[in-house]
Structure formats: structure tokens, C-alpha cells
Motif scaffolding. Structure first.
Motif, PDB file in Angstrom:
ATOM      1  N   GLY A   4     -47.269  11.689  17.754  1.00 20.94           N
ATOM      2  CA  GLY A   4     -48.230  11.091  18.681  1.00 20.94           C
ATOM      3  C   GLY A   4     -48.500   9.637  18.320  1.00 20.94           C
ATOM      4  N   PHE A   5     -48.667   9.392  17.009  1.00 19.74           N
ATOM      5  CA  PHE A   5     -48.935   8.018  16.558  1.00 19.74           C
ATOM      6  C   PHE A   5     -47.744   7.107  16.863  1.00 19.74           C
ATOM      7  CE2 PHE A   5     -48.719   4.547  13.560  1.00 19.74           C
ATOM      8  CZ  PHE A   5     -49.997   4.013  13.634  1.00 19.74           C
ATOM      9  N   GLU A   6     -46.536   7.595  16.522  1.00 19.61           N
ATOM     10  CA  GLU A   6     -45.340   6.762  16.739  1.00 19.61           C
ATOM     11  C   GLU A   6     -45.160   6.412  18.213  1.00 19.61           C
ATOM     12  OE1 GLU A   6     -42.541   8.307  13.015  1.00 19.61           O
ATOM     13  OE2 GLU A   6     -42.472   9.344  14.943  1.00 19.61           O
ATOM     14  N   ASN A   7     -45.422   7.391  19.089  1.00 17.02           N
ATOM     15  CA  ASN A   7     -45.321   7.136  20.524  1.00 17.02           C
ATOM     16  C   ASN A   7     -46.249   6.012  20.951  1.00 17.02           C
ATOM     17  OD1 ASN A   7     -43.650   8.742  22.535  1.00 17.02           O
ATOM     18  ND2 ASN A   7     -44.312  10.372  21.144  1.00 17.02           N
ATOM     19  N   LEU A   8     -47.537   6.148  20.611  1.00 14.31           N
ATOM     20  CA  LEU A   8     -48.511   5.145  21.062  1.00 14.31           C
ATOM     21  C   LEU A   8     -48.260   3.790  20.401  1.00 14.31           C
ATOM     22  CD1 LEU A   8     -51.923   7.011  21.395  1.00 14.31           C
ATOM     23  CD2 LEU A   8     -50.154   6.646  23.094  1.00 14.31           C
ATOM     24  N   ASP A   9     -47.875   3.827  19.135  1.00 10.17           N
ATOM     25  CA  ASP A   9     -47.597   2.581  18.416  1.00 10.17           C
ATOM     26  C   ASP A   9     -46.417   1.851  19.074  1.00 10.17           C
ATOM     27  OD1 ASP A   9     -48.075   0.868  16.112  1.00 10.17           O
ATOM     28  OD2 ASP A   9     -46.121   1.546  15.391  1.00 10.17           O
ATOM     29  N   PHE A  10     -45.367   2.614  19.405  1.00 11.08           N
ATOM     30  CA  PHE A  10     -44.180   2.029  20.057  1.00 11.08           C
ATOM     31  C   PHE A  10     -44.559   1.407  21.403  1.00 11.08           C
ATOM     32  CE2 PHE A  10     -40.694   3.080  23.165  1.00 11.08           C
ATOM     33  CZ  PHE A  10     -39.815   2.079  22.774  1.00 11.08           C
ATOM     34  N   SER A  41     -36.560  -5.723  22.243  1.00  6.87           N
ATOM     35  CA  SER A  41     -35.232  -5.094  22.109  1.00  6.87           C
ATOM     36  C   SER A  41     -35.109  -4.394  20.767  1.00  6.87           C
ATOM     37  CB  SER A  41     -34.119  -6.139  22.187  1.00  6.87           C
ATOM     38  OG  SER A  41     -34.274  -6.916  23.319  1.00  6.87           O
ATOM     39  N   MET A  42     -35.594  -5.074  19.716  1.00  6.16           N
ATOM     40  CA  MET A  42     -35.509  -4.475  18.380  1.00  6.16           C
ATOM     41  C   MET A  42     -36.359  -3.212  18.288  1.00  6.16           C
ATOM     42  SD  MET A  42     -33.268  -5.877  16.649  1.00  6.16           S
ATOM     43  CE  MET A  42     -33.528  -5.005  15.112  1.00  6.16           C
ATOM     44  N   LEU A  43     -37.521  -3.244  18.959  1.00 13.44           N
ATOM     45  CA  LEU A  43     -38.375  -2.040  18.966  1.00 13.44           C
ATOM     46  C   LEU A  43     -37.651  -0.868  19.631  1.00 13.44           C
ATOM     47  CD1 LEU A  43     -41.929  -3.307  19.996  1.00 13.44           C
ATOM     48  CD2 LEU A  43     -41.341  -2.083  17.910  1.00 13.44           C
ATOM     49  N   ILE A  44     -37.003  -1.164  20.765  1.00  8.73           N
ATOM     50  CA  ILE A  44     -36.286  -0.108  21.495  1.00  8.73           C
ATOM     51  C   ILE A  44     -35.096   0.395  20.679  1.00  8.73           C
ATOM     52  CG2 ILE A  44     -34.913   0.360  23.585  1.00  8.73           C
ATOM     53  CD1 ILE A  44     -36.857  -1.663  25.011  1.00  8.73           C
ATOM     54  N   PHE A  45     -34.397  -0.543  20.038  1.00  4.40           N
ATOM     55  CA  PHE A  45     -33.263  -0.163  19.184  1.00  4.40           C
ATOM     56  C   PHE A  45     -33.734   0.757  18.040  1.00  4.40           C
ATOM     57  CE2 PHE A  45     -31.138  -1.329  15.132  1.00  4.40           C
ATOM     58  CZ  PHE A  45     -29.934  -0.694  15.350  1.00  4.40           C
ATOM     59  N   LYS A  46     -34.822   0.344  17.379  1.00  5.60           N
ATOM     60  CA  LYS A  46     -35.330   1.144  16.249  1.00  5.60           C
ATOM     61  C   LYS A  46     -35.807   2.510  16.730  1.00  5.60           C
ATOM     62  CE  LYS A  46     -37.046  -2.734  13.556  1.00  5.60           C
ATOM     63  NZ  LYS A  46     -38.304  -3.419  13.246  1.00  5.60           N
ATOM     64  N   THR A  87     -30.846  -4.843  26.218  1.00  6.10           N
ATOM     65  CA  THR A  87     -30.452  -5.381  24.909  1.00  6.10           C
ATOM     66  C   THR A  87     -30.628  -4.331  23.811  1.00  6.10           C
ATOM     67  OG1 THR A  87     -31.246  -7.511  25.706  1.00  6.10           O
ATOM     68  CG2 THR A  87     -30.705  -7.386  23.381  1.00  6.10           C
ATOM     69  N   GLY A  88     -31.743  -3.614  23.855  1.00  4.72           N
ATOM     70  CA  GLY A  88     -31.998  -2.564  22.864  1.00  4.72           C
ATOM     71  C   GLY A  88     -30.939  -1.477  22.923  1.00  4.72           C
ATOM     72  N   LEU A 132     -27.908  -1.772  24.202  1.00  2.36           N
ATOM     73  CA  LEU A 132     -26.612  -2.342  23.791  1.00  2.36           C
ATOM     74  C   LEU A 132     -26.491  -2.354  22.267  1.00  2.36           C
ATOM     75  CD1 LEU A 132     -25.827  -5.476  26.001  1.00  2.36           C
ATOM     76  CD2 LEU A 132     -24.271  -3.621  25.475  1.00  2.36           C
ATOM     77  N   LEU A 133     -27.576  -2.766  21.607  1.00  3.29           N
ATOM     78  CA  LEU A 133     -27.557  -2.809  20.139  1.00  3.29           C
ATOM     79  C   LEU A 133     -27.314  -1.418  19.561  1.00  3.29           C
ATOM     80  CD1 LEU A 133     -30.530  -5.213  19.283  1.00  3.29           C
ATOM     81  CD2 LEU A 133     -28.118  -5.570  18.764  1.00  3.29           C
ATOM     82  N   PHE A 134     -28.016  -0.440  20.127  1.00  2.00           N
ATOM     83  CA  PHE A 134     -27.870   0.937  19.637  1.00  2.00           C
ATOM     84  C   PHE A 134     -26.432   1.415  19.848  1.00  2.00           C
ATOM     85  CE2 PHE A 134     -27.914   5.528  20.497  1.00  2.00           C
ATOM     86  CZ  PHE A 134     -28.356   5.980  19.266  1.00  2.00           C
ATOM     87  N   ASN A 135     -25.887   1.155  21.038  1.00  2.00           N
ATOM     88  CA  ASN A 135     -24.518   1.587  21.326  1.00  2.00           C
ATOM     89  C   ASN A 135     -23.497   0.877  20.445  1.00  2.00           C
ATOM     90  OD1 ASN A 135     -25.069   3.537  23.169  1.00  2.00           O
ATOM     91  ND2 ASN A 135     -24.675   2.305  24.981  1.00  2.00           N
ATOM     92  N   LEU A 136     -23.770  -0.403  20.131  1.00  2.00           N
ATOM     93  CA  LEU A 136     -22.851  -1.132  19.249  1.00  2.00           C
ATOM     94  C   LEU A 136     -22.806  -0.491  17.862  1.00  2.00           C
ATOM     95  CD1 LEU A 136     -23.442  -4.935  19.937  1.00  2.00           C
ATOM     96  CD2 LEU A 136     -21.263  -3.733  20.021  1.00  2.00           C
ATOM     97  N   VAL A 137     -23.992  -0.187  17.325  1.00  2.00           N
ATOM     98  CA  VAL A 137     -24.057   0.426  15.996  1.00  2.00           C
ATOM     99  C   VAL A 137     -23.357   1.785  16.018  1.00  2.00           C
ATOM    100  CG1 VAL A 137     -25.639   1.423  14.288  1.00  2.00           C
ATOM    101  CG2 VAL A 137     -26.124  -0.805  15.282  1.00  2.00           C
ATOM    102  N   LEU A 138     -23.661   2.574  17.041  1.00  2.00           N
ATOM    103  CA  LEU A 138     -23.068   3.912  17.162  1.00  2.00           C
ATOM    104  C   LEU A 138     -21.547   3.804  17.285  1.00  2.00           C
ATOM    105  CD1 LEU A 138     -23.924   6.938  17.592  1.00  2.00           C
ATOM    106  CD2 LEU A 138     -23.673   6.510  20.019  1.00  2.00           C
ATOM    107  N   SER A 139     -21.101   2.882  18.130  1.00  2.00           N
ATOM    108  CA  SER A 139     -19.672   2.745  18.390  1.00  2.00           C
ATOM    109  C   SER A 139     -18.915   2.264  17.151  1.00  2.00           C
ATOM    110  CB  SER A 139     -19.493   1.766  19.557  1.00  2.00           C
ATOM    111  OG  SER A 139     -18.177   1.394  19.666  1.00  2.00           O
ATOM    112  N   PHE A 140     -19.493   1.282  16.434  1.00  2.00           N
ATOM    113  CA  PHE A 140     -18.793   0.787  15.247  1.00  2.00           C
ATOM    114  C   PHE A 140     -18.729   1.860  14.157  1.00  2.00           C
ATOM    115  CE2 PHE A 140     -19.050  -3.378  17.169  1.00  2.00           C
ATOM    116  CZ  PHE A 140     -17.831  -3.909  16.794  1.00  2.00           C
ATOM    117  N   ALA A 141     -19.821   2.596  13.979  1.00  2.00           N
ATOM    118  CA  ALA A 141     -19.813   3.669  12.979  1.00  2.00           C
ATOM    119  C   ALA A 141     -18.758   4.711  13.350  1.00  2.00           C
ATOM    120  CB  ALA A 141     -21.189   4.309  12.902  1.00  2.00           C
ATOM    121  N   LEU A 142     -18.717   5.036  14.617  1.00  2.00           N
ATOM    122  CA  LEU A 142     -17.770   6.045  15.108  1.00  2.00           C
ATOM    123  C   LEU A 142     -16.330   5.571  14.931  1.00  2.00           C
ATOM    124  CD1 LEU A 142     -17.847   8.710  16.803  1.00  2.00           C
ATOM    125  CD2 LEU A 142     -17.538   7.279  18.794  1.00  2.00           C
ATOM    126  N   ASN A 143     -16.083   4.317  15.259  1.00  2.00           N
ATOM    127  CA  ASN A 143     -14.718   3.818  15.207  1.00  2.00           C
ATOM    128  C   ASN A 143     -14.208   3.635  13.785  1.00  2.00           C
ATOM    129  OD1 ASN A 143     -14.525   3.908  17.917  1.00  2.00           O
ATOM    130  ND2 ASN A 143     -15.139   1.799  18.247  1.00  2.00           N
TER     131      ASN A 143
END
Lengths: 213, 224
Positions: free
Chosen positions: A95-101, B9-14, B98-99, B101-112
């Protein structure tokens, strides 16, 4: 108090040629509230989605004005909050991670001092503080609804849309929802899609979607 | 403004990385897919001595299908689990792309990297021009990820996601695949990097064009 208003002119929506509503005119300003009523399947949620900018109208126009200036559509989401049954938060995050994100995303990704306090205070408000480190997949449906309620108001929106807000809530959850809705009504626009009589009492105006068929 | 988009983008990637490590939604199925594909290649080749021309084609078949299988899921997952609206309400579409794309790049490079190691271990594949080979594989991967990500975003809105992906991706990826297969084949045979210049230019141009088009298109796909 916010200076935001929603102005709709001859708004219509149809899916595959089937009209859901048409020629809907609406003007609603800060500190005003509206319930959208109508039988199941008549288009209450569709109207909320159109007003919230999630789907496009078929005809007509919607403007969200701030200080009498129309906002660009890209800025709408920064002004709105939405509670509805047709989206979920991330089950695998706590719950925290969701809201924080989402709080950080709504703040354009900036790390601000006080993020954690803000999220904790919101979790406390919806009575989920004790469960904040549990993954959302372990939450009951009522707890998930309360978390979505916190998500809806996390950015202190000027416009709050609530679609069937009582879904899955027990009487304590409903009290929390009412408190948040009334608090929001003091400063912004509140729009509730519902058929519940108690929800209708939260709002000053009412619109029956079936009148726009 | 750009800083805001990069932060988001970095938040979405993480978030995607954390989410993937917890659910193993993509990783587990991809690992199985890679192991099965490589095993099938091993059994099919038997003890016969195989030329690099053929092995390069088999390598890219493994990379293409594994990538298609994995990268298409980034957006499909958001739609299937009904989380895309919350993301849409909270972030700019450019940051979302962007987020992802970054995730897919990491996944793809690890996979390859995994595919390359397994492939070299189980076949007689030898690479004479290693630097040229790595350059073409890396640029080819960027193009593959870029194209796959926007196609994934488009198909995530459709009802028949599984069948639509190969239909849409094949014509879009064909120029990239023909070029990258040819370039890696030449590099593996020992052709110098300077002679791969033409192929490298095509790969870089393809990647730039497809990335720019993705950013122009994505807002309409995401916000519709």
C-alpha cells in the motif's frame, strides 16, 4: 479555494454508432458538487470517463478552465482525482509503495522532503496505516477501495470524480469516504456517479444521464 | 521539463523492475522459452558441423522470438491487470514510454546475453570479428526493443493481442532483421568492422527513425 471550472457544450458520446448520451450542457465551478444518476448501463461511468479525459467525446466540447483560462488537455490529469471500479493499483506492491510511487509521479518524479509523511498521513486517513507494508494482493476488496480513495486525493485535486464510491466499503469505509468527499467539497468540484440516496445527499446538484438520450 | 520526464521515467522503470522481480510475470516464461528453443536447436543440429551462415540465422530466430515473447507483455500487463488508468492519470505519456523502453532494454540485453552464451556453448558458433559482432548485435537490439515496445503499446488495446503481435511486428521488423542477420553473419566470418559500415548505418538509422516515430505516435495510442 481552487478557481477551476468544467464547461461542457453539446457533449455527446456514442460507441459504434450507438448513442450513449447527447447534447449535454454543463457548467460546474469550485465548491459545487454534482451527482450523475441513471439506471445501470445508461452511461454514468462513460460520462465520468469523458469528463475525466480518459476517453474522447464523439461530439461537443469540454473545457477545464483555471482562472478563466482553458487548460491544455495534458494538464487535466494534474487537476483531477478519480475513484472508480474500472482500474486497479499494483497488487504486487505494498500500500505504501503504491501511494509513494503515484505521489512522486504526480509530483513529476521529484523527490520532495515530506513525501513519506504525506503518504503515511494519507494511509492513516483511510485507516490502512497498520497494513501499509503488506502487498495489495493480500488486501480485502474494501481495503483496496480505501487505498484507491487515498490514490484519488493524493495530489489534492481540484476536481474529484467518484464512480460508485461505496463499492465494497463497510460502514466505517463509507464514513471515511464521506469525510473525504465533504472535505473536498469545501474547496473543489465533486462529481459522483451513483444511484445511492446517501451519496446524492453529499451533492448540491443532480444530473440524470437518461435525460440526454 | 525534460528533467521531470526523466525523473518520472526512472520511477516507472524502477516500479516495473520491482514489480517484475516480485511477480516473475515475464522472466520465468522467457527463461523457459530460451531453454526450450536452444535445446530444440541442439537436437536439430545433432553432431553435424554447421556453417556460420546457418547458425547466425538460428541465433536471430532465437533472439527475435524470445524478444517478441517478452517485450510485448510490458503494456499488455498494464491493460490486463487494469492498472493503466492509474498510470495514465499520474504521468505524462512520454515518461511512460521512456520508462517502458528502459525496462525493455534491460530485459532484452539480459536475455540476449543469456541466449548468446547458451548458443555458443551448445553449437560450434565462433565469431572472428568480436567487436563488429557486438556492435551490430547491440545496435540491432536497440532497434528491436524500440520497435517491439511501440507495437506492444498498440496491441495492448486490441482484443486479440497474441495473434496481432506477430502480424504487426513482422513487416515493421523485417528491414532490421535482414540487415542485422547479414551484419552479424559477416562479422562472425571475420569481415572487418570498417566493411560493416553500411549495415551499421542502416541499423542506426532504423533505430533513430523507429524511436522518433514511437514518441510521436505513443501519445495517441496511450491516451485514446
Amino acid at each position: 479555494m481552487s478557481n477551476v471550472e468544467i464547461v461542457c457544450n453539446k457533449l455527446s458520446k456514442s460507441f459504434s454508432g450507438k448513442s450513449i448520451f447527447k447534447n449535454l450542457d454543463l457548467k460546474i465551478s469550485a465548491k459545487e458538487s454534482l451527482t450523475v444518476t441513471g439506471r445501470n448501463g445508461t452511461g454514468k461511468s462513460t460520462l465520468v470517463k469523458v469528463l475525466a479525459g480518459l476517453i474522447l467525446q464523439s461530439k461537443g466540447s469540454i473545457l477545464i478552465n483555471e482562472n478563466n483560462l482553458a487548460l491544455q488537455k495534458e494538464k487535466w490529469f494534474a487537476k483531477t482525482g478519480l475513484l472508480s471500479p474500472y482500474f486497479n493499483l499494483y497488487d504486487e506492491l505494498t500500500g505504501f509503495e503504491n501511494l509513494d510511487f503515484f505521489y512522486k509521479l504526480k509530483s513529476n518524479g521529484k523527490e520532495k522532503s515530506g513525501n513519506e509523511e504525506k503518504v503515511n498521513s494519507l494511509l492513516n486517513e483511510v485507516n490502512l496505516f497498520d497494513k501499509k507494508n503488506e502487498q495489495v494482493k493480500n488486501y480485502s476488496s474494501g481495503m483496496k477501495q480505501r487505498l484507491k480513495l487515498a490514490f484519488a486525493v493524493i495530489n489534492k485535486p481540484d476536481i474529484l470524480f467518484m464512480d460508485e464510491p461505496r463499492s465494497n466499503l463497510d460502514k466505517y469505509g463509507i464514513e471515511i469516504m464521506n469525510r473525504i468527499a465533504l472535505d473536498h467539497k469545501e474547496r473543489g468540484i465533486l462529481i459522483i456517479a451513483t444511484n445511492d440516496e446517501e451519496d446524492k445527499q453529499l451533492c448540491d446538484k443532480s444530473l440524470n444521464i437518461e435525460d440526454y438520450k | 521539463m525534460t528533467g521531470d520526464i526523466l525523473n518520472s521515467s526512472m520511477l516507472i522503470f524502477k516500479k516495473d523492475l520491482k514489480s517484475e522481480l516480485r511477480t516473475r510475470y515475464v522472466i520465468n516464461s522467457l527463461l523457459m522459452f530460451v531453454l526450450v528453443t536452444i535445446s530444440v536447436i541442439r537436437f536439430a543440429l545433432g553432431d553435424e558441423k554447421t556453417e556460420n551462415e546457418l547458425l547466425t540465422g538460428l541465433l536471430w530466430i532465437s533472439i527475435f522470438f524470445s524478444t517478441s515473447n517478452g517485450l510485448s507483455r510490458t503494456f499488455v500487463k498494464e491493460e490486463e491487470r487494469e492498472t493503466s488508468i492509474a498510470l495514465k492519470l499520474s504521468s505524462d505519456s512520454t515518461a511512460v514510454l521512456t520508462g517502458k523502453l528502459l525496462f525493455n532494454l534491460v530485459l532484452s540485453f539480459a536475455l540476449n546475453i543469456l541466449i548468446l552464451i547458451l548458443f555458443i556453448l551448445i553449437t560450434d558458433y565462433s565469431v572472428k570479428n568480436v567487436s563488429g559482432f557486438l556492435i551490430t548485435v547491440i545496435i540491432g537490439n536497440f532497434g528491436l526493443v524500440s520497435a517491439s515496445t511501440i507495437i506492444a503499446a498498440i496491441i495492448s488495446k486490441a482484443n486479440s493481442k497474441g495473434t496481432l503481435y506477430p502480424v504487426l511486428s513482422f513487416p515493421v521488423l523485417l528491414p532490421l532483421l535482414i540487415t542485422v542477420i547479414n551484419a552479424t553473419k559477416l562479422a562472425s566470418l571475420g569481415v572487418g568492422t570498417e566493411k560493416l559500415y553500411g549495415e551499421i548505418i542502416i541499423l542506426v538509422s532504423y533505430t533513430i527513425v523507429i524511436t522518433v516515430v514511437s514518441y510521436m505516435l505513443f501519445r495517441f495510442v496511450w491516451e485514446d
